[in-house]
Design an enzyme around this catalytic site. Structure first.
Site, mmCIF file in Angstrom:
data_model
loop_
_atom_site.group_PDB
_atom_site.id
_atom_site.type_symbol
_atom_site.label_atom_id
_atom_site.label_comp_id
_atom_site.label_asym_id
_atom_site.label_seq_id
_atom_site.Cartn_x
_atom_site.Cartn_y
_atom_site.Cartn_z
ATOM 1 N N LYS A 272 0.833 -1.218 0.000
ATOM 2 C CA LYS A 272 0.000 0.000 0.000
ATOM 3 C C LYS A 272 0.860 1.257 0.000
ATOM 4 O O LYS A 272 0.437 2.309 -0.520
ATOM 5 C CB LYS A 272 -0.968 -0.025 1.185
ATOM 6 C CG LYS A 272 -0.336 0.009 2.570
ATOM 7 C CD LYS A 272 -0.141 1.421 3.107
ATOM 8 C CE LYS A 272 0.561 1.409 4.442
ATOM 9 N NZ LYS A 272 0.832 2.788 4.940
ATOM 10 N N THR B 22 -3.866 5.819 2.975
ATOM 11 C CA THR B 22 -2.626 6.357 2.438
ATOM 12 C C THR B 22 -2.761 6.855 1.005
ATOM 13 O O THR B 22 -1.925 7.631 0.543
ATOM 14 C CB THR B 22 -1.497 5.307 2.504
ATOM 15 O OG1 THR B 22 -1.942 4.117 1.860
ATOM 16 C CG2 THR B 22 -1.128 4.985 3.924
#
Length: 378
Positions: A231, A288
């Site tokens: 991620k 994120t």
């Protein structure tokens, strides 16, 4: 996954997300905040997230939280009341004391260790301090990355470098958790994974405070570590989209196709896929990929503005894990023959000088395919 098509049976993965009577990791734990906090805890690391976790523990009451710092400057800042280098503007809790010598920070009464060290520096710390770490208490790694050169995750590094007497006490903490929001007492949910269900539950009880911070448990260590690492790479791509002034359609596509990439890699490494639909997977990916509070998102945005990686790295004290992880993800994906076009594009932008706009155009021009690998090919 199929080595050629990287197809995944998502129906099987989705079925594992449903609670199972035979899965002891899904049983209820004591009410959050009802379990006494550890009387002494050691947080290794002095960055923003290390301070946030130390503060969350310190707020629970009669507890001594020792923070092991990399430099005397940050140690002195913390002991003076403010970590000006990594977390300016926040007063250090009175239950926190900083050290630079692990032998001073550790004692036999330590009940919890959090390793909040960037992935690329974790092995060096473990090798240098394996004789000093306390035995018999949970050791929880909070790094999100994959090591360059070995393609090992933080949990795998701990297994490789620490003696067997430690192994049953290992755990991983991950999930959507910006440090500043933890410091502000905002609701934050994380997941604790361990191959030892007793340790996972114990750590979850230690870190859950009954109000702001809540922890779930899992046994999918592989999935949670791969999700946490990949991620960060995808967040760089998302930041680049933002820097190119693309909107919500592009970001939604990135999150969905990025989730497919990290799922493929996680399953290839032995994950049961359950974590992909949870906090460490889609939760942390959404966080994120959508906020400038993410260091990796900021890197991508600066790349899209025309800045070089050297210029970006020279302008900050903080570590964006995705920059290094782009290399190791590429290596691991190649080793396992897993297709990860978005992560490959990020690598090319970071290390081969490809312009993000060109990389995006190439991704959009790839041959069309089926979503989810559920449609049989002719």
């Amino acid at each position: 996954p199929n080595a050629k098509t990287n197809a995944i049976d998502y129906r099987s993965i989705i079925s594992t997300i449903l609670p199972s009577k035979n899965n002891n990791m899904t049983t209820e734990i004591a009410a959050p905040g009802s379990h006494a906090p550890p009387s002494r805890a050691l947080v290794v690391g002095d960055g923003a997230f290390a301070m946030a976790m130390a503060t969350s523990l310190a707020r629970r009451g009669d507890i001594s939280v020792r923070v092991l710092c990399h430099t005397t400057q940050v140690r002195d800042e913390i002991n003076s009341g403010e970590n000006k280098t990594y977390l300016p503007g926040y007063q250090v809790h009175s239950n926190i004391k900083a050290y630079t010598d692990i032998t001073e920070a550790c004692d036999p009464d330590i009940q919890l260790v959090l390793l909040v060290i960037p992935t690329q520096f974790l092995r060096k710390f473990l090798v240098a301090n394996l004789a000093s770490l306390p035995v018999g208490c949970p050791i929880v790694v909070c790094a999100k990355g994959i090591e360059i050169g070995t393609a090992e995750t933080p949990y795998e590094m701990m297994i490789a470098e620490l003696p067997g007497k430690y192994h049953k006490h290992f755990a991983v903490l991950a999930g959507p958790s910006f440090a500043k929001e933890i410091m502000d007492g905002e609701p934050t949910n994380v997941v604790v994974a361990s191959q030892n269900s007793t340790v996972a539950k114990e750590v979850a009880q230690y870190v859950s405070d009954g109000s702001a911070l809540r922890a779930y448990v899992s046994d999918d260590v592989h999935g949670i570590e791969i999700a946490g690492a990949v991620k960060n790479v995808l967040a760089i791509a998302s930041g680049a989209l933002d820097g190119l002034n693309f909107g919500n359609n592009a970001r939604a596509a990135l999150v969905c196709r990025g989730l497919a990439e990290l799922t493929r890699l996680a399953v290839a490494t032995g994950s049961n896929g359950r974590a992909m639909a949870g906090l460490a997977g889609v939760g942390d990916l959404m966080l994120t990929c959508s906020s400038s509070l993410s260091r990796n998102f900021t890197v991508g945005k600066k790349l899209a503005s025309g800045m070089s990686l050297e210029e970006i790295s020279g302008g900050t004290n903080a570590v964006a894990e995705g920059v290094a992880t782009a290399k190791s993800v590429r290596m691991l994906a190649g080793k396992l023959d897993v297709e990860m076009p978005i992560c490959e594009a990020v690598y090319q932008c970071l290390y081969e000088g490809k312009a993000p706009k060109v990389a995006l155009a190439e991704l959009q021009a790839r041959p069309l395919g089926a979503e989810g690998g559920l449609i049989a090919e002719d």
